[in-house]
Design a protein around this motif. Structure first.
Motif: not given
Length: 152
Positions: A25-28, A60-64
């Motif tokens: 998700a971070a890459i995206d 959401l990405e950071l939470v994951l």
């Protein structure tokens, strides 16, 4: 009585999959949403909504990443990390996110496209093929880890 030092495969896989989803998700978000500006999480007529949706994806990405990292640290501290499953879980999470995004978000829900061009088919094929390759790599590592456990 449970051996507290016994590797916990399910917990390791869960932490690694969460990290993999967060990484992809971070890459995206960083590459395709921010640097290339190809799309937003929700592409609509309102740039404010599009930007807010990117913020939601980033959150959401950071939470994951935080939850997956915290779980992984805890499992490792207790000596229960199933090391052979770590890479498998990360790749399964990354590939699963990529395919989910490409199939569900892009095609079923129509939240956005990979890139807004006349012929998006090539972009769709590459996007989903990459996700499938990463997912298959994760599955291969998972099978290798399972065979290693079966031998020991």
């Amino acid at each position: 009585m449970r051996d507290e030092r016994r590797p916990r495969v399910s917990a390791t896989l869960l932490a690694a999959i969460l990290l993999g989803i967060g990484f992809m998700a971070a890459i995206d978000e960083i590459i395709f949403h921010q640097l290339l500006a190809w799309h937003h999480f929700v592409d609509v007529g309102s740039s404010a909504l599009a930007l807010a949706s990117d913020g939601l994806l980033h959150t959401l990405e950071l939470v994951l990443l935080v939850v997956g990292g915290a779980l992984l640290i805890r499992i490792n501290e207790t000596g229960q990390l199933a090391r052979g499953y770590l890479s498998a879980g990360v790749l399964l999470g990354m590939g699963g996110f990529q395919l989910f995004d490409g199939i569900v978000n892009h095609k079923i829900l129509g939240l956005h496209q990979v890139r807004y061009v006349e012929n998006v088919l090539l972009y769709d094929i590459v996007w989903n093929a990459f996700g499938l390759i990463v997912l298959m790599g994760g599955y291969g590592l998972l099978r290798r880890a399972q065979r290693g456990v079966a031998r020991s």
